[in-house]
Design a protein around this motif. Structure first.
Motif, PDB file in Angstrom:
ATOM      1  N   LEU A  38       4.638   3.755   0.179  1.00 48.54           N
ATOM      2  CA  LEU A  38       6.054   3.937  -0.134  1.00 48.54           C
ATOM      3  C   LEU A  38       6.935   3.195   0.874  1.00 48.54           C
ATOM      4  CD1 LEU A  38       7.208   5.525  -2.516  1.00 48.54           C
ATOM      5  CD2 LEU A  38       7.703   7.390  -0.960  1.00 48.54           C
ATOM      6  N   LEU A  39       6.549   3.225   2.143  1.00 49.17           N
ATOM      7  CA  LEU A  39       7.306   2.497   3.172  1.00 49.17           C
ATOM      8  C   LEU A  39       7.241   0.994   2.927  1.00 49.17           C
ATOM      9  CD1 LEU A  39       6.298   4.492   6.391  1.00 49.17           C
ATOM     10  CD2 LEU A  39       8.506   4.514   5.233  1.00 49.17           C
ATOM     11  N   ILE A  40       6.060   0.499   2.578  1.00 45.02           N
ATOM     12  CA  ILE A  40       5.908  -0.933   2.299  1.00 45.02           C
ATOM     13  C   ILE A  40       6.737  -1.324   1.079  1.00 45.02           C
ATOM     14  CG2 ILE A  40       4.260  -2.727   1.609  1.00 45.02           C
ATOM     15  CD1 ILE A  40       2.127  -1.191   3.176  1.00 45.02           C
ATOM     16  N   GLU A  41       6.684  -0.488   0.053  1.00 40.84           N
ATOM     17  CA  GLU A  41       7.423  -0.788  -1.183  1.00 40.84           C
ATOM     18  C   GLU A  41       8.923  -0.767  -0.949  1.00 40.84           C
ATOM     19  OE1 GLU A  41       9.302   0.774  -5.044  1.00 40.84           O
ATOM     20  OE2 GLU A  41       8.763   1.974  -3.290  1.00 40.84           O
ATOM     21  N   THR A  42       9.416   0.194  -0.150  1.00 38.84           N
ATOM     22  CA  THR A  42      10.849   0.259   0.161  1.00 38.84           C
ATOM     23  C   THR A  42      11.283  -0.964   0.960  1.00 38.84           C
ATOM     24  OG1 THR A  42      10.760   2.679   0.185  1.00 38.84           O
ATOM     25  CG2 THR A  42      12.644   1.646   1.262  1.00 38.84           C
ATOM     26  N   THR A  43      10.459  -1.387   1.921  1.00 38.78           N
ATOM     27  CA  THR A  43      10.764  -2.595   2.695  1.00 38.78           C
ATOM     28  C   THR A  43      10.815  -3.827   1.795  1.00 38.78           C
ATOM     29  OG1 THR A  43       9.639  -1.628   4.616  1.00 38.78           O
ATOM     30  CG2 THR A  43      10.043  -3.996   4.663  1.00 38.78           C
ATOM     31  N   LEU A  81      19.952  -6.606  -8.985  1.00 38.64           N
ATOM     32  CA  LEU A  81      19.346  -5.278  -8.837  1.00 38.64           C
ATOM     33  C   LEU A  81      18.422  -4.952 -10.008  1.00 38.64           C
ATOM     34  CD1 LEU A  81      22.425  -3.279  -7.494  1.00 38.64           C
ATOM     35  CD2 LEU A  81      20.419  -4.012  -6.204  1.00 38.64           C
ATOM     36  N   ALA A  82      18.806  -5.368 -11.211  1.00 39.45           N
ATOM     37  CA  ALA A  82      17.966  -5.116 -12.389  1.00 39.45           C
ATOM     38  C   ALA A  82      16.647  -5.873 -12.290  1.00 39.45           C
ATOM     39  CB  ALA A  82      18.723  -5.508 -13.663  1.00 39.45           C
ATOM     40  N   VAL A  83      16.709  -7.145 -11.853  1.00 35.69           N
ATOM     41  CA  VAL A  83      15.477  -7.951 -11.719  1.00 35.69           C
ATOM     42  C   VAL A  83      14.565  -7.339 -10.657  1.00 35.69           C
ATOM     43  CG1 VAL A  83      14.578 -10.190 -10.985  1.00 35.69           C
ATOM     44  CG2 VAL A  83      16.529 -10.084 -12.542  1.00 35.69           C
ATOM     45  N   VAL A  84      15.159  -6.941  -9.527  1.00 39.84           N
ATOM     46  CA  VAL A  84      14.356  -6.310  -8.468  1.00 39.84           C
ATOM     47  C   VAL A  84      13.731  -5.016  -8.964  1.00 39.84           C
ATOM     48  CG1 VAL A  84      14.462  -5.217  -6.192  1.00 39.84           C
ATOM     49  CG2 VAL A  84      15.667  -7.366  -6.593  1.00 39.84           C
ATOM     50  N   GLN A  85      14.482  -4.237  -9.739  1.00 43.51           N
ATOM     51  CA  GLN A  85      13.968  -2.979 -10.279  1.00 43.51           C
ATOM     52  C   GLN A  85      12.798  -3.238 -11.223  1.00 43.51           C
ATOM     53  OE1 GLN A  85      14.650  -0.039  -9.443  1.00 43.51           O
ATOM     54  NE2 GLN A  85      14.001   1.327 -11.067  1.00 43.51           N
ATOM     55  N   ASN A 145       9.099  -1.877 -10.538  1.00 43.22           N
ATOM     56  CA  ASN A 145       8.451  -0.939 -11.460  1.00 43.22           C
ATOM     57  C   ASN A 145       7.141  -1.471 -12.029  1.00 43.22           C
ATOM     58  OD1 ASN A 145      10.475   0.947 -11.119  1.00 43.22           O
ATOM     59  ND2 ASN A 145      11.603   0.345 -12.936  1.00 43.22           N
ATOM     60  N   ASN A 146       7.090  -2.787 -12.263  1.00 43.78           N
ATOM     61  CA  ASN A 146       5.927  -3.361 -12.949  1.00 43.78           C
ATOM     62  C   ASN A 146       4.892  -3.963 -12.012  1.00 43.78           C
ATOM     63  OD1 ASN A 146       6.610  -3.330 -16.065  1.00 43.78           O
ATOM     64  ND2 ASN A 146       8.502  -3.906 -15.025  1.00 43.78           N
ATOM     65  N   PHE A 147       5.306  -4.288 -10.792  1.00 43.39           N
ATOM     66  CA  PHE A 147       4.370  -4.915  -9.866  1.00 43.39           C
ATOM     67  C   PHE A 147       4.323  -4.188  -8.524  1.00 43.39           C
ATOM     68  CE2 PHE A 147       5.852  -8.254 -12.747  1.00 43.39           C
ATOM     69  CZ  PHE A 147       4.654  -8.717 -13.252  1.00 43.39           C
ATOM     70  N   GLY A 148       5.503  -3.933  -7.925  1.00 41.48           N
ATOM     71  CA  GLY A 148       5.537  -3.335  -6.591  1.00 41.48           C
ATOM     72  C   GLY A 148       4.921  -1.955  -6.538  1.00 41.48           C
ATOM     73  N   MET A 149       5.475  -1.027  -7.313  1.00 46.78           N
ATOM     74  CA  MET A 149       4.983   0.353  -7.290  1.00 46.78           C
ATOM     75  C   MET A 149       3.522   0.470  -7.736  1.00 46.78           C
ATOM     76  SD  MET A 149       5.742   3.493  -6.551  1.00 46.78           S
ATOM     77  CE  MET A 149       7.519   3.681  -6.507  1.00 46.78           C
ATOM     78  N   MET A 192       1.072  -1.865  -7.797  1.00 49.85           N
ATOM     79  CA  MET A 192       0.103  -2.637  -7.020  1.00 49.85           C
ATOM     80  C   MET A 192       0.100  -2.250  -5.544  1.00 49.85           C
ATOM     81  SD  MET A 192       0.614  -6.413  -8.784  1.00 49.85           S
ATOM     82  CE  MET A 192      -0.819  -7.099  -7.969  1.00 49.85           C
ATOM     83  N   ILE A 193       1.212  -1.671  -5.049  1.00 44.59           N
ATOM     84  CA  ILE A 193       1.258  -1.272  -3.634  1.00 44.59           C
ATOM     85  C   ILE A 193       0.967   0.216  -3.500  1.00 44.59           C
ATOM     86  CG2 ILE A 193       2.704  -1.114  -1.579  1.00 44.59           C
ATOM     87  CD1 ILE A 193       4.183  -3.584  -2.537  1.00 44.59           C
ATOM     88  N   VAL A 194       1.873   1.046  -4.057  1.00 43.25           N
ATOM     89  CA  VAL A 194       1.690   2.497  -3.942  1.00 43.25           C
ATOM     90  C   VAL A 194       0.488   2.956  -4.758  1.00 43.25           C
ATOM     91  CG1 VAL A 194       2.769   4.746  -4.273  1.00 43.25           C
ATOM     92  CG2 VAL A 194       4.165   2.800  -3.565  1.00 43.25           C
ATOM     93  N   GLY A 195       0.379   2.458  -6.012  1.00 43.77           N
ATOM     94  CA  GLY A 195      -0.745   2.852  -6.858  1.00 43.77           C
ATOM     95  C   GLY A 195      -2.076   2.453  -6.263  1.00 43.77           C
ATOM     96  N   ASN A 196      -2.142   1.265  -5.652  1.00 44.27           N
ATOM     97  CA  ASN A 196      -3.377   0.808  -5.030  1.00 44.27           C
ATOM     98  C   ASN A 196      -3.726   1.642  -3.809  1.00 44.27           C
ATOM     99  OD1 ASN A 196      -5.545  -1.225  -4.691  1.00 44.27           O
ATOM    100  ND2 ASN A 196      -4.415  -1.745  -2.841  1.00 44.27           N
ATOM    101  N   LYS A 197      -2.692   2.075  -3.067  1.00 47.94           N
ATOM    102  CA  LYS A 197      -2.950   2.894  -1.881  1.00 47.94           C
ATOM    103  C   LYS A 197      -3.577   4.234  -2.235  1.00 47.94           C
ATOM    104  CE  LYS A 197      -1.431   0.465   1.650  1.00 47.94           C
ATOM    105  NZ  LYS A 197      -2.274   0.152   2.828  1.00 47.94           N
TER     106      LYS A 197
END
Length: 297
Positions: free
Chosen positions: A202-207, A271-275, A279-283, A285-290
């Motif tokens: 979560l910290l990595i994803e927020t950064t 903001l929409a593109v980042v979201q 949602n589709n890659f960050g969360m 592949m980072i949080v889900g993988n952890k």
């Protein structure tokens, strides 16, 4: 055997008592939960220092002090950005008045509602807000009191959880005396690992979200880019409604601070593109993988 209705009644009473305890004890329970989360995050460092022959208190105090310094640094950075924002309030007020005058003119031309009538509506809204001012003030003091409580209790709870972690673990294991002690140990170890990996992810994803927002705002060249990028990244932690609030806040701030109306649209698009990317890659592949959740899920 106990009748079903009796078991149901006891379960409902127990559930109600637990809810009442959570409501009235939230000022103690919530800091304790945050302390447990922070303890899980600091546990690997504490174990590492313990293996390096540090005594137990020092192996806990060093990482805990480091986390407090980091948190204080983040709060100082946010406060500095907010102070810079507040310093420009007179300019922002002037810009807001210009936008309000333009908006009133547009409403008058398209809805035939006079400026005087609009001012009457605004005056009523201000009066209602003044009536609610004592409640808002009380809620503000309550929030400040809760923050002070968290600042005081969370480090203490974190230290105690880390210091007595073996005692707590032994107590939980000995509670189950029906031959499942080993299974309980496995569950506790797995839960600790998953909690550590989830918080780290979560910290990595927020950064990452903060960095992407900041890059986009730098390209646009808007004011208060760092503050807006940080607010959007923190609000992104709140599911569903957090990013909506971030979009509204960032677009309104840009509307007041920017002379180009297109910047408002581009801030929303950024903001929409980042979201979407989050949602589709960050969360996943980072949080889900952890926490070993398949990205498709």
């Amino acid at each position: 055997t106990t009748p079903f209705y009796q078991r149901l009644s006891l379960n409902l009473i127990s559930l109600a008592l637990i809810c009442i305890a959570l409501i009235y004890g939230r000022s103690i329970i919530l800091p304790l939960l945050f302390g447990i989360l922070l303890a899980n995050l600091l546990l690997p460092i504490t174990k590492y220092l313990g293996n390096k022959k540090f005594n137990r208190p020092l192996s806990i105090i060093f990482p805990l002090t480091g986390s407090i310094i980091i948190a204080a640094g983040v709060i100082f950075f946010i406060s500095n950005q907010v102070i810079n924002f507040l310093d420009d309030l007179p300019t922002l007020q002037k810009r807001f008045d210009e936008i309000s005058a333009f908006g009133q003119k547009w409403i008058t031309e398209n809805t035939h509602v006079t400026v005087q009538k609009q001012n009457q509506y605004l005056s009523k809204g201000v009066e209602n807000l003044k009536e609610q001012a004592p409640q808002l003030l009380g809620a503000t003091f309550s929030s400040l009191r809760d923050i002070a409580t968290y600042i005081f209790l969370v480090p203490i709870y974190t230290f105690l959880v880390l210091y007595y972690r073996q005692t707590i673990k032994t107590f939980i294991v000995k509670t189950f005396k029906n031959g499942t002690e080993e299974r309980v140990r496995d569950v506790l170890n797995e839960s600790t690992t998953v909690a550590q990996q989830y918080i780290t992810g979560l910290l990595i994803e927020t950064t990452l979200v903060f960095s992407l927002n900041l890059i986009g705002f730098f390209i646009l060249g808007i004011k208060y880019k760092v503050l807006l990028a940080l607010i959007a990244a923190l609000l992104n932690l709140i599911p569903y409604i957090g990013m909506l609030i971030a979009n509204i806040f960032c677009m309104l701030t840009t509307m007041v601070t920017s002379d180009d109306p297109k910047d408002i649209l581009w801030v929303g698009i950024t903001l929409a593109v980042v979201q979407i990317l989050d949602n589709n890659f960050g969360m996943p592949m980072i949080v889900g993988n952890k926490v070993r959740i398949n990205a498709m899920v």
